[in-house]
Scaffold this motif. Structure first.
Motif, PDB file in Angstrom:
ATOM      1  N   TRP A  41       0.834  -1.200   0.000  1.00 57.41           N
ATOM      2  CA  TRP A  41       0.000   0.000   0.000  1.00 57.41           C
ATOM      3  C   TRP A  41       0.870   1.251   0.000  1.00 57.41           C
ATOM      4  CZ3 TRP A  41      -4.079  -2.174  -1.518  1.00 57.41           C
ATOM      5  CH2 TRP A  41      -4.479  -3.403  -0.990  1.00 57.41           C
ATOM      6  N   SER A  42       0.323   2.329  -0.489  1.00 55.26           N
ATOM      7  CA  SER A  42       1.107   3.551  -0.716  1.00 55.26           C
ATOM      8  C   SER A  42       1.629   4.175   0.578  1.00 55.26           C
ATOM      9  CB  SER A  42       0.266   4.582  -1.483  1.00 55.26           C
ATOM     10  OG  SER A  42      -0.926   4.881  -0.778  1.00 55.26           O
ATOM     11  N   ASP A  43       1.027   3.842   1.721  1.00 56.47           N
ATOM     12  CA  ASP A  43       1.498   4.404   2.987  1.00 56.47           C
ATOM     13  C   ASP A  43       2.523   3.503   3.672  1.00 56.47           C
ATOM     14  OD1 ASP A  43      -0.210   2.367   3.640  1.00 56.47           O
ATOM     15  OD2 ASP A  43      -1.409   3.513   5.077  1.00 56.47           O
ATOM     16  N   HIS A  44       2.907   2.398   3.014  1.00 56.32           N
ATOM     17  CA  HIS A  44       3.917   1.512   3.607  1.00 56.32           C
ATOM     18  C   HIS A  44       5.299   2.126   3.420  1.00 56.32           C
ATOM     19  CE1 HIS A  44       6.392  -2.030   4.419  1.00 56.32           C
ATOM     20  NE2 HIS A  44       5.330  -2.582   4.969  1.00 56.32           N
ATOM     21  N   PRO A  45       6.178   2.035   4.418  1.00 53.78           N
ATOM     22  CA  PRO A  45       7.525   2.628   4.286  1.00 53.78           C
ATOM     23  C   PRO A  45       8.320   2.100   3.096  1.00 53.78           C
ATOM     24  CG  PRO A  45       7.083   1.991   6.570  1.00 53.78           C
ATOM     25  CD  PRO A  45       5.943   1.467   5.757  1.00 53.78           C
ATOM     26  N   ALA A  46       8.020   0.880   2.659  1.00 51.79           N
ATOM     27  CA  ALA A  46       8.784   0.289   1.552  1.00 51.79           C
ATOM     28  C   ALA A  46       8.099   0.481   0.205  1.00 51.79           C
ATOM     29  CB  ALA A  46       8.995  -1.205   1.811  1.00 51.79           C
ATOM     30  N   TYR A  47       7.054   1.304   0.145  1.00 49.35           N
ATOM     31  CA  TYR A  47       6.287   1.436  -1.092  1.00 49.35           C
ATOM     32  C   TYR A  47       7.150   1.902  -2.262  1.00 49.35           C
ATOM     33  CZ  TYR A  47       2.996   3.328  -4.506  1.00 49.35           C
ATOM     34  OH  TYR A  47       2.323   3.617  -5.673  1.00 49.35           O
ATOM     35  N   GLU A  59       9.983   0.182  -7.425  1.00 44.67           N
ATOM     36  CA  GLU A  59      11.122   0.251  -8.348  1.00 44.67           C
ATOM     37  C   GLU A  59      11.767  -1.115  -8.583  1.00 44.67           C
ATOM     38  OE1 GLU A  59      13.596   3.104  -6.450  1.00 44.67           O
ATOM     39  OE2 GLU A  59      12.358   4.838  -7.037  1.00 44.67           O
ATOM     40  N   MET A  60      11.245  -2.155  -7.960  1.00 45.69           N
ATOM     41  CA  MET A  60      11.829  -3.485  -8.125  1.00 45.69           C
ATOM     42  C   MET A  60      11.537  -4.043  -9.513  1.00 45.69           C
ATOM     43  SD  MET A  60      11.186  -5.334  -4.445  1.00 45.69           S
ATOM     44  CE  MET A  60      12.010  -4.738  -2.971  1.00 45.69           C
ATOM     45  N   THR A  61      12.430  -4.915  -9.971  1.00 45.98           N
ATOM     46  CA  THR A  61      12.293  -5.554 -11.278  1.00 45.98           C
ATOM     47  C   THR A  61      12.556  -7.049 -11.127  1.00 45.98           C
ATOM     48  OG1 THR A  61      14.627  -5.359 -11.887  1.00 45.98           O
ATOM     49  CG2 THR A  61      13.204  -3.450 -12.337  1.00 45.98           C
ATOM     50  N   ALA A  62      12.554  -7.760 -12.256  1.00 48.44           N
ATOM     51  CA  ALA A  62      12.841  -9.193 -12.238  1.00 48.44           C
ATOM     52  C   ALA A  62      14.286  -9.484 -11.865  1.00 48.44           C
ATOM     53  CB  ALA A  62      12.521  -9.815 -13.597  1.00 48.44           C
ATOM     54  N   GLU A  63      15.096  -8.468 -11.764  1.00 50.09           N
ATOM     55  CA  GLU A  63      16.479  -8.641 -11.322  1.00 50.09           C
ATOM     56  C   GLU A  63      16.594  -8.547  -9.806  1.00 50.09           C
ATOM     57  OE1 GLU A  63      18.795  -9.393 -13.575  1.00 50.09           O
ATOM     58  OE2 GLU A  63      17.215  -9.285 -15.089  1.00 50.09           O
ATOM     59  N   SER A  64      15.473  -8.307  -9.124  1.00 48.28           N
ATOM     60  CA  SER A  64      15.499  -8.104  -7.674  1.00 48.28           C
ATOM     61  C   SER A  64      15.278  -9.426  -6.942  1.00 48.28           C
ATOM     62  CB  SER A  64      14.410  -7.107  -7.257  1.00 48.28           C
ATOM     63  OG  SER A  64      14.560  -5.870  -7.920  1.00 48.28           O
ATOM     64  N   PHE A  65      16.151  -9.701  -5.977  1.00 50.72           N
ATOM     65  CA  PHE A  65      16.025 -10.869  -5.109  1.00 50.72           C
ATOM     66  C   PHE A  65      15.993 -10.359  -3.676  1.00 50.72           C
ATOM     67  CE2 PHE A  65      17.665 -12.491  -9.012  1.00 50.72           C
ATOM     68  CZ  PHE A  65      17.201 -13.801  -9.124  1.00 50.72           C
TER      69      PHE A  65
END
Length: 353
Positions: free
Chosen positions: A57-63, A68-74
């Motif tokens: 959700w947009s109010d989450h600190p990690a939003y 910005e994550m992609t398929a290269e993100s683990f």
């Protein structure tokens, strides 16, 4: 928190919330809007055997970071997991962090039990190929494994319904070969060499339809797979390898019986007919004992896998009865437990009763 796979978390969270960590790859990060037109991000997460969706959700600190994550993100997802009646596995009170390179490497190798199983399955496939008596079929299968083995080992048997995981095609192929070798003595009319070769090649076109990337759990899309389909690709692959081998071994194979052209045609028929019916994609019906056997062995293993994997995500409707998991035809019912001899203590209790 324990580090668990998504499948382990899914099983544990069926009865009560579970706190755990999971190492996953981000398949996609898609922007979404709520009914009130508020933005949120939907992450598709995957490990070696399972998938889940995380809504940020947009109010989450990690939003922002998640958007910005992609398929290269683990990442490591640490959370309190629970099972929602409509949305399945969900995470609450969660945090994420990027994986280190050693953690990413361990994730890509898969859990130890799956890695061990797929290694054993690969070795069984290779050994079954070596056992083929007909030198033409043996050479054809060996050429396929040598040229396409790495890709074969990271391909799924299906995109969704069965063995839909990295390496799933090797598992499916090995189990089909075990079944074929098990029933062969009961049906002596079967040409076992042809049947084993047909099993190896029947889904070979899925190396283009259902292959995973070399370094991830994302199953992409391939234009050849989309335009031609795995049956047609399999036919093309058999023909390509066969013609090359025939040219190299023309003198040695000239007097073999049955004639090499007959062997090629029968193998192509197994690949073409393995779906059983034209409405399911086969251009012809199975017209030989080997083709019919392959079709039923394929269906048997696929459906047994659907049952094995189906109970975990299925909604419990009543004691031992679970909601339908498509494409199985109806609600799932828990298998009858295998018979066990009563223990001495149980016998004594029974006598007292």
């Amino acid at each position: 928190m324990d580090l668990l796979t998504l499948s382990e978390i899914r099983r544990a969270a069926q009865s009560e919330p579970v706190q755990a960590r999971a190492h996953v790859q981000v398949e996609a990060a898609a922007p979404r809007l709520t009914r009130d037109q508020k933005p949120y991000c939907e992450l598709s997460l995957a490990d070696a055997c399972d998938r889940m969706t995380l809504r940020v959700w947009s109010d989450h600190p990690a939003y922002k970071a998640c958007s910005e994550m992609t398929a290269e993100s683990f990442v490591e997802l640490a959370a309190e997991f629970h099972t929602h009646s409509q949305y399945g596995l969900e995470a609450q009170k969660w945090t994420v962090r990027p994986l280190t390179e050693p953690e990413k490497k361990a994730l890509l190798e898969g859990p130890a039990d799956l890695r061990e199983k797929q290694t054993a399955d690969w070795e069984f496939v290779a050994q079954s190929v070596k056992s083929i008596v007909d030198p033409r079929l043996r050479a054809l299968c060996d050429a396929f494994l040598k040229e396409w083995g790495d890709r074969f080992r990271r391909t799924a048997a299906a995109r969704n319904y069965h063995h839909a995981r990295r390496g799933g095609l090797v598992e499916h192929t090995a189990q089909m070969m075990r079944v074929a070798l098990g029933i062969a003595p009961l049906y002596p009319q079967l040409n076992v060499d042809l049947l084993i070769a047909g099993i190896l090649f029947h889904d070979s076109g899925k190396l283009w339809e259902n292959q995973f990337s070399e370094n991830g759990f994302v199953m992409g899309y391939d234009e050849r797979g989309e335009l031609i389909g795995h049956i047609s690709i399999g036919l093309e692959l058999v023909n390509s390898l066969w013609r090359r081998l025939v040219a190299e071994n023309a003198a040695a194979w000239r007097d073999f019986l049955p004639p090499s052209e007959d062997v090629r045609m029968h193998l192509l028929h197994l690949v073409a007919s393995h779906h059983g019916e034209m409405q399911f994609g086969s251009p012809v019906f199975p017209k030989t004992p080997e083709a019919m056997a392959l079709h039923y062995i394929d269906n048997l293993d696929a459906r047994m896998e659907m049952f094995a994997a189906g109970y975990t995500p299925a909604k419990l409707l009543a004691d031992r009865i679970f909601d339908r998991v498509r494409p199985l035809p109806g609600n799932l019912v828990k298998s009858l437990d295998k018979f066990q001899q009563p223990t001495a203590a149980a016998k004594k209790d029974g006598e007292l009763l």
